[in-house]
Design a protein around this motif. Structure first.
Motif, PDB file in Angstrom:
ATOM      1  N   ASP A   1     -53.500  13.229 -56.509  1.00 25.38           N
ATOM      2  CA  ASP A   1     -54.676  12.756 -57.246  1.00 25.38           C
ATOM      3  C   ASP A   1     -54.563  13.085 -58.733  1.00 25.38           C
ATOM      4  O   ASP A   1     -54.794  12.240 -59.590  1.00 25.38           O
ATOM      5  CB  ASP A   1     -55.948  13.450 -56.711  1.00 25.38           C
ATOM      6  CG  ASP A   1     -56.687  12.620 -55.686  1.00 25.38           C
ATOM      7  OD1 ASP A   1     -56.752  11.394 -55.818  1.00 25.38           O
ATOM      8  OD2 ASP A   1     -57.206  13.217 -54.722  1.00 25.38           O
ATOM      9  N   THR A   2     -54.247  14.352 -59.009  1.00 22.95           N
ATOM     10  CA  THR A   2     -54.167  14.797 -60.398  1.00 22.95           C
ATOM     11  C   THR A   2     -53.028  14.099 -61.129  1.00 22.95           C
ATOM     12  O   THR A   2     -53.172  13.690 -62.284  1.00 22.95           O
ATOM     13  CB  THR A   2     -53.964  16.327 -60.459  1.00 22.95           C
ATOM     14  OG1 THR A   2     -54.970  16.945 -59.677  1.00 22.95           O
ATOM     15  CG2 THR A   2     -54.069  16.836 -61.887  1.00 22.95           C
TER      16      THR A   2
ATOM     17  N   ASN B   1     -54.345   4.166 -46.680  1.00 19.33           N
ATOM     18  CA  ASN B   1     -55.785   4.327 -46.425  1.00 19.33           C
ATOM     19  C   ASN B   1     -56.430   5.178 -47.518  1.00 19.33           C
ATOM     20  O   ASN B   1     -57.472   4.829 -48.066  1.00 19.33           O
ATOM     21  CB  ASN B   1     -56.017   5.041 -45.084  1.00 19.33           C
ATOM     22  CG  ASN B   1     -55.790   4.148 -43.889  1.00 19.33           C
ATOM     23  OD1 ASN B   1     -55.742   2.922 -44.003  1.00 19.33           O
ATOM     24  ND2 ASN B   1     -55.637   4.756 -42.722  1.00 19.33           N
ATOM     25  N   ASP B   2     -55.808   6.301 -47.808  1.00 25.30           N
ATOM     26  CA  ASP B   2     -56.383   7.218 -48.799  1.00 25.30           C
ATOM     27  C   ASP B   2     -56.362   6.607 -50.203  1.00 25.30           C
ATOM     28  O   ASP B   2     -57.276   6.840 -50.999  1.00 25.30           O
ATOM     29  CB  ASP B   2     -55.626   8.557 -48.781  1.00 25.30           C
ATOM     30  CG  ASP B   2     -56.169   9.492 -47.692  1.00 25.30           C
ATOM     31  OD1 ASP B   2     -57.234   9.211 -47.121  1.00 25.30           O
ATOM     32  OD2 ASP B   2     -55.516  10.511 -47.416  1.00 25.30           O
TER      33      ASP B   2
ATOM     34  N   ASP C   1     -56.478  20.658 -55.677  1.00 25.38           N
ATOM     35  CA  ASP C   1     -55.424  19.647 -55.525  1.00 25.38           C
ATOM     36  C   ASP C   1     -54.054  20.277 -55.304  1.00 25.38           C
ATOM     37  O   ASP C   1     -53.060  19.888 -55.911  1.00 25.38           O
ATOM     38  CB  ASP C   1     -55.387  18.699 -56.738  1.00 25.38           C
ATOM     39  CG  ASP C   1     -56.347  17.525 -56.565  1.00 25.38           C
ATOM     40  OD1 ASP C   1     -56.929  17.392 -55.484  1.00 25.38           O
ATOM     41  OD2 ASP C   1     -56.488  16.736 -57.507  1.00 25.38           O
TER      42      ASP C   1
ATOM     43  N   PHE D   1     -60.052   5.434 -39.790  1.00 27.05           N
ATOM     44  CA  PHE D   1     -59.869   6.299 -40.958  1.00 27.05           C
ATOM     45  C   PHE D   1     -60.302   7.736 -40.624  1.00 27.05           C
ATOM     46  O   PHE D   1     -59.643   8.705 -40.999  1.00 27.05           O
ATOM     47  CB  PHE D   1     -60.718   5.791 -42.133  1.00 27.05           C
ATOM     48  CG  PHE D   1     -60.084   4.704 -42.962  1.00 27.05           C
ATOM     49  CD1 PHE D   1     -59.659   3.514 -42.402  1.00 27.05           C
ATOM     50  CD2 PHE D   1     -59.934   4.859 -44.342  1.00 27.05           C
ATOM     51  CE1 PHE D   1     -59.100   2.508 -43.184  1.00 27.05           C
ATOM     52  CE2 PHE D   1     -59.384   3.873 -45.132  1.00 27.05           C
ATOM     53  CZ  PHE D   1     -58.961   2.690 -44.564  1.00 27.05           C
TER      54      PHE D   1
ATOM     55  N   LEU E   1     -57.110  -3.259 -45.927  1.00 27.23           N
ATOM     56  CA  LEU E   1     -56.977  -2.579 -47.222  1.00 27.23           C
ATOM     57  C   LEU E   1     -56.754  -3.554 -48.375  1.00 27.23           C
ATOM     58  O   LEU E   1     -56.557  -3.139 -49.513  1.00 27.23           O
ATOM     59  CB  LEU E   1     -55.830  -1.565 -47.163  1.00 27.23           C
ATOM     60  CG  LEU E   1     -55.819  -0.609 -45.959  1.00 27.23           C
ATOM     61  CD1 LEU E   1     -54.667   0.385 -46.088  1.00 27.23           C
ATOM     62  CD2 LEU E   1     -57.134   0.150 -45.844  1.00 27.23           C
TER      63      LEU E   1
ATOM     64  N   TYR F   1     -56.636   3.430 -50.825  1.00 24.03           N
ATOM     65  CA  TYR F   1     -57.692   2.410 -50.808  1.00 24.03           C
ATOM     66  C   TYR F   1     -59.073   3.043 -51.026  1.00 24.03           C
ATOM     67  O   TYR F   1     -59.902   2.507 -51.767  1.00 24.03           O
ATOM     68  CB  TYR F   1     -57.620   1.686 -49.457  1.00 24.03           C
ATOM     69  CG  TYR F   1     -58.687   0.656 -49.234  1.00 24.03           C
ATOM     70  CD1 TYR F   1     -58.739  -0.505 -50.013  1.00 24.03           C
ATOM     71  CD2 TYR F   1     -59.647   0.824 -48.240  1.00 24.03           C
ATOM     72  CE1 TYR F   1     -59.716  -1.467 -49.792  1.00 24.03           C
ATOM     73  CE2 TYR F   1     -60.620  -0.129 -48.015  1.00 24.03           C
ATOM     74  CZ  TYR F   1     -60.658  -1.273 -48.795  1.00 24.03           C
ATOM     75  OH  TYR F   1     -61.627  -2.209 -48.572  1.00 24.03           O
ATOM     76  N   MET F   2     -59.319   4.198 -50.392  1.00 20.63           N
ATOM     77  CA  MET F   2     -60.625   4.866 -50.584  1.00 20.63           C
ATOM     78  C   MET F   2     -60.812   5.317 -52.020  1.00 20.63           C
ATOM     79  O   MET F   2     -61.932   5.537 -52.469  1.00 20.63           O
ATOM     80  CB  MET F   2     -60.760   6.043 -49.625  1.00 20.63           C
ATOM     81  CG  MET F   2     -60.972   5.577 -48.185  1.00 20.63           C
ATOM     82  SD  MET F   2     -61.642   6.868 -47.112  1.00 20.63           S
ATOM     83  CE  MET F   2     -60.193   7.891 -46.863  1.00 20.63           C
ATOM     84  N   ARG F   3     -59.704   5.492 -52.759  1.00 16.93           N
ATOM     85  CA  ARG F   3     -59.775   5.897 -54.161  1.00 16.93           C
ATOM     86  C   ARG F   3     -59.781   4.701 -55.104  1.00 16.93           C
ATOM     87  O   ARG F   3     -59.589   4.839 -56.312  1.00 16.93           O
ATOM     88  CB  ARG F   3     -58.575   6.797 -54.490  1.00 16.93           C
ATOM     89  CG  ARG F   3     -58.742   8.216 -53.938  1.00 16.93           C
ATOM     90  CD  ARG F   3     -57.419   8.885 -53.677  1.00 16.93           C
ATOM     91  NE  ARG F   3     -57.588  10.262 -53.253  1.00 16.93           N
ATOM     92  CZ  ARG F   3     -57.876  10.634 -51.994  1.00 16.93           C
ATOM     93  NH1 ARG F   3     -58.013   9.719 -51.045  1.00 16.93           N
ATOM     94  NH2 ARG F   3     -58.021  11.899 -51.690  1.00 16.93           N
ATOM     95  N   ASP F   4     -59.976   3.506 -54.548  1.00 18.12           N
ATOM     96  CA  ASP F   4     -60.081   2.282 -55.346  1.00 18.12           C
ATOM     97  C   ASP F   4     -58.798   1.917 -56.076  1.00 18.12           C
ATOM     98  O   ASP F   4     -58.845   1.218 -57.102  1.00 18.12           O
ATOM     99  CB  ASP F   4     -61.233   2.385 -56.355  1.00 18.12           C
ATOM    100  CG  ASP F   4     -62.584   2.339 -55.664  1.00 18.12           C
ATOM    101  OD1 ASP F   4     -62.698   1.677 -54.616  1.00 18.12           O
ATOM    102  OD2 ASP F   4     -63.530   2.963 -56.185  1.00 18.12           O
TER     103      ASP F   4
END
Lengths: 195, 195, 195, 195
Positions: C113-114, C140-141, D109, B137, C175, C143-146
């Motif tokens: 994200d927004t 990956n990204d 963002d 990552f 993931l 997954y890191m953001r749940d």
């Protein structure tokens, strides 16, 4: 200004750059204001703790990338530090959280976003030094994240009272923050909070 | 695999999650691999130091938002920690930098971007645990920031050798990283570096 | 592999780099796979639409910082584009959202994200090109953001089937994503969705 | 205030929220100020273009996540838009760059960081609406990224002149920006720039 009650659940108290050596040319005025503020802020922190509101120190690393926060506290409370009385009065305990910030805003390249998510925070009480710089930058970023802002006017100081007033006005009008003084702010206890 | 020489100037050595209690169900295989790796990585770190290459620990906080890195080191090197031998072997010194990461990538909501800018880093040597998760990552995010990647194959371990091999292949092909083993990697001394 | 039902509410379908000229040396193999995939993905998009699931195009700007997405669509569907059949088949409509990405991950320096927050998305269905690069980086990204991940195996293609298989295995194991094929994925209708 | 010369190389002109319908209760005062400003800003943009300085539109999407910038321009220049004269005067051309912003700061963002890196920008000239909100938020974020700031006082407007003055003072003192009026700002031509 009317008294307000803030729900403890979902709220965090942010102490911005209060652990500070205040070692810059012409800092006497700021030191005097910060010392007057430190007692009020310490009292607010005690009441937050009693209500179950977490305290988060958001602090500059003063370019000391190799040191941890404990060393920063030791440096700022040492005899030679003009900020020693403020830093001693507001010394963190093992219960407090801390976030190292490399720039002015507490959100810029830090873990603050993740910490606030983890703690499920929706409201932040912004306090500290300096009102028109690091506090205001952090307030702007908190506002863009849809957090509700409180900025108790008696727990924020700037180099000059005029700069402080303007920062508070910006927070109140543009960022829709509540600037009621800490002495008029009470917490609605979180269920099951430690007494 | 051919030997390579890396310029010390502009290079940083990243140790990812090596301070680790490795306390999870079925960690024996990973512990054994990590212990075998720790000696090679400690040697690489010594040579980096001699050449003037900074070492940055990028480490999980294991959900302990209130503790600092010193407490994490104490926990991971304690008698009850399966990762104690690895953590002891790679224990940080006062010269090392550290970055707390709340998620898998070393760049996600951390100060790493700012620290690398401050140190003017253009090349990173990625090492640590686990190759197919936190190392990969972090490698992806480093690649998107146009950093040149080195990932010495003998200083990265994963739960299984197959997972490790695949992560290294991904780094070599997709991320254009150099996976030459640490034993074949030498540094071209930075001018004026401490001997 | 068993059939699965995904709640429409809180779910978004992500189409990653499907509007693509595929104009690189040796792209024939990928073009063939992508053309085979395009029909299945178009069908999934139709079913998503019927269930009230929003579709978000996450697309490279191919270095064309001055052009908007409409011009990218025109370029990729033009006669000289090897990716024209894929791009035509998956051409966006006025109902779709789009996010320009400058790098590999759909989250890196973008508004994604927004947008996901605004749409209250908690689950993403990842599809597109290439499975082991932009789809995997975005996964990956996410997954890191749940976010909960779905990566239908028949709607993702890579340069080689082996690379695709490995990316899907990484998504499934590391993931914790669900890689059930699109043909076995149905939506539980959002209340009040347009028929 | 003295005249200044800005090197064209490494400089970008940022137009913040100038494509704007200004359709809010009580916007008449702001519309009048913005119309007076639009001519000066259009002249500055022409001189920037002649010197080889790129123009970047940083613009709100007004919650219209499905539309592209072309549609935003069409909406804001339409007969019913109070901001039509400003938007027409400052209408983008095919040579201009644009960045969609979902919140107040142009950096939050968005792809702006990547675009500025790609263009190798070290200095930004901030202009637009409103000085004490989106321009100031963007200025703060630019300052934290070590960009040198120019904020020509006659090309920035706010709801009230007092708010505008204060924002300019904040930019000049805290952010060390140069607020020389556009009429006193000239560019030192980039080598080989189109005439």
């Amino acid at each position: 200004m009317r008294a307000i009650t803030v729900p403890a659940s979902g709220t965090a108290l942010l102490l911005i750059d209060v652990i500070n050596d205040l070692a810059f040319q012409g800092s006497q005025g700021l030191v005097a204001q910060a010392e007057a503020m430190a007692g009020r802020l310490a009292a607010l922190k005690r009441r937050a703790r009693a209500a179950g509101v977490p305290t988060i120190y958001i602090n500059d690393n003063f370019g000391q990338w190799r040191s941890d926060f404990r060393q920063t506290v030791a440096h700022c409370t040492s005899r030679s530090s003009p900020g020693r009385r403020v830093s001693q009065r507001l010394r963190p305990t093992a219960r407090d959280y801390f976030v190292l910030k490399p720039r002015h805003s507490g959100f810029y390249d830090t873990t603050l976003d993740t910490l606030l998510d983890t703690l499920r925070i929706r409201r932040v009480i912004l306090t500290g030094i300096a009102g028109n710089i690091c506090v205001l930058f952090t307030a702007n970023d908190a506002y863009m994240r849809d957090l509700k802002l409180f900025a108790p006017a008696d727990c924020i100081v700037s180099n000059t009272p005029a700069e402080n007033d303007h920062a508070l006005r910006q927070i109140a009008t543009v960022l829709k923050g509540n600037v009621t003084a800490s002495t008029r702010l009470t917490f609605r206890r979180r269920q099951g909070a430690a007494k």
